[in-house]
Design an enzyme around this catalytic site. Sequence first.
Site, short mmCIF file in Angstrom:
data_model
loop_
_atom_site.label_atom_id
_atom_site.label_comp_id
_atom_site.label_asym_id
_atom_site.label_seq_id
_atom_site.Cartn_x
_atom_site.Cartn_y
_atom_site.Cartn_z
N ASP A 234 -43.25 -98.91 -25.94
CA ASP A 234 -43.48 -97.58 -26.51
C ASP A 234 -43.19 -96.42 -25.57
O ASP A 234 -42.97 -95.30 -26.03
CB ASP A 234 -44.94 -97.46 -26.97
CG ASP A 234 -45.26 -98.42 -28.10
OD1 ASP A 234 -44.35 -98.78 -28.86
OD2 ASP A 234 -46.44 -98.82 -28.22
N ASP A 258 -44.79 -91.68 -25.10
CA ASP A 258 -45.80 -91.87 -26.14
C ASP A 258 -47.14 -91.36 -25.63
O ASP A 258 -47.29 -90.19 -25.36
CB ASP A 258 -45.84 -93.34 -26.55
CG ASP A 258 -46.59 -93.57 -27.85
OD1 ASP A 258 -46.81 -92.60 -28.59
OD2 ASP A 258 -46.96 -94.72 -28.15
N ASP A 262 -53.09 -95.58 -23.90
CA ASP A 262 -53.44 -96.08 -25.23
C ASP A 262 -54.36 -97.28 -25.08
O ASP A 262 -54.08 -98.18 -24.27
CB ASP A 262 -52.19 -96.50 -26.01
CG ASP A 262 -51.46 -95.31 -26.63
OD1 ASP A 262 -51.83 -94.17 -26.32
OD2 ASP A 262 -50.51 -95.55 -27.40
N ARG A 314 -55.50 -84.98 -28.47
CA ARG A 314 -55.92 -86.35 -28.24
C ARG A 314 -56.48 -86.57 -26.83
O ARG A 314 -55.92 -87.29 -26.02
CB ARG A 314 -54.79 -87.34 -28.51
CG ARG A 314 -54.31 -87.33 -29.95
CD ARG A 314 -53.31 -88.44 -30.20
NE ARG A 314 -52.93 -88.49 -31.62
CZ ARG A 314 -52.16 -89.43 -32.17
NH1 ARG A 314 -51.69 -90.41 -31.39
NH2 ARG A 314 -51.86 -89.40 -33.44
#
Length: 435
Positions: A234, A258, A262, A314
């Site tokens: 990613d 990205d 994550d 985020r």
Amino acid sequence: MEVFKKIILLWGLVFVAVSPIVKANIGEFDEVWQTRAKEAKRAAQFAYEPNPDNVTNDLNSQTHEVLEGHNDTRRDLQNYRGPCLATNPIDRCWRCDPNWALNRKKLATCVLGFGRKTTGGMAGPFYVVTDPSDDDMVNPKPGTIRHAVIQKGPLWITFAHDMVIKLSQELIMTSDKTIDGRGADVHFFGGAQITLQFVQNVIIHGVHIHESIPASGGMIRDAVDHFGIRTISDGDGISIFGSHNIWIDHISLSRCTDGLIDVIQGSTAITISNCHLTHHNDVFLFGGSDSNTDDKVMQITVAFNHFGQGLVQRMPRVRWGYVHVVNNDYTHWLMYAIGGSKQPTILSQGNRFIAPPNIASKEVTKREYAPESEWKSWSWRSENDLMMNGAFFVQSGSPIIRLSRQDMIKGKPGTYASRLTRFSGTLSCVIGKPC
């Protein structure tokens, strides 16, 4: 010939119905990967803390002890040349010891929060990376980071000198490892991501990660005795997938394709601390899918980080799990700071939120894909946060009830956030001096 057979087998598996979420970037979900996935899911249940308030209360207590008697909220790290200042309890555990390089593994005793049981490579020998190259994905050269992270058993990985590492493909780590960049200026720059998939007990400390990009995939070794085909990665900075007992500390991250970090697929028992995040859109994603209820076990501590220039959103964005966001400094965002969906529990304590000038972006929080009639029951609480420049936190749900503890002390107010995060990001550690 073995590589050729694996490629033929891959084409034979193209039409096999295996969940793409479970597979992630695994091109060939063979018996080894299936076993890893089952073991990781089972282990995550043991890593899950049924009483998360025990963890948050312990962190709050230790933070209070460090700051007792101090009231310095200045941030001037680049110009600071004075004596060692360890301004939060994680740093106080190790930073001001001039002999830190002789006792590197002391670091593994310093983690707090949900990742508190992480020891990384503490029980193993040292491995010194001497070569920044990354040329052979199947038979990595001894002395490279790729050769280090696939070794069996615990390993404490350090670096012989300053280096820039451009990963040709994603770096797939094995369990019980520490990547320790202290004493060298180490940059993972312009290459593929670092991947923690179905592993446990990993520490990543003291390196720069920036400009990570997707990689094409192909045949990649992921253990001494196993390699397989990977699909396109990613371009995250760090991808944590189905893993537990992870500690990410004193990392400087920016400008990845990205996410910067994550955390998905039932990962839990994780602490992200003392990091400096800049120049990025989607910063932290915790929980990758509204349909993946495995993320209900996800428990993450986000502590003493500085969310700095050029960030958009985020910080984190959460699904399902429980996230303790404590004593971070949010000095920049363009859209929002903390968001989520699918009824996550978010406890925000003692953070500083400085809203951007845009009147439409003053709200710290964002609930996604849910009407108020649904999200009003989600437990999102703000305690002793400092709201500046019009910032506001929309609370919801019932108060998050804390267990009574003899040493329970509320986290320090948001006025302390800049002090607690003053030395966030990668440190310039010199051997023989306090770090």
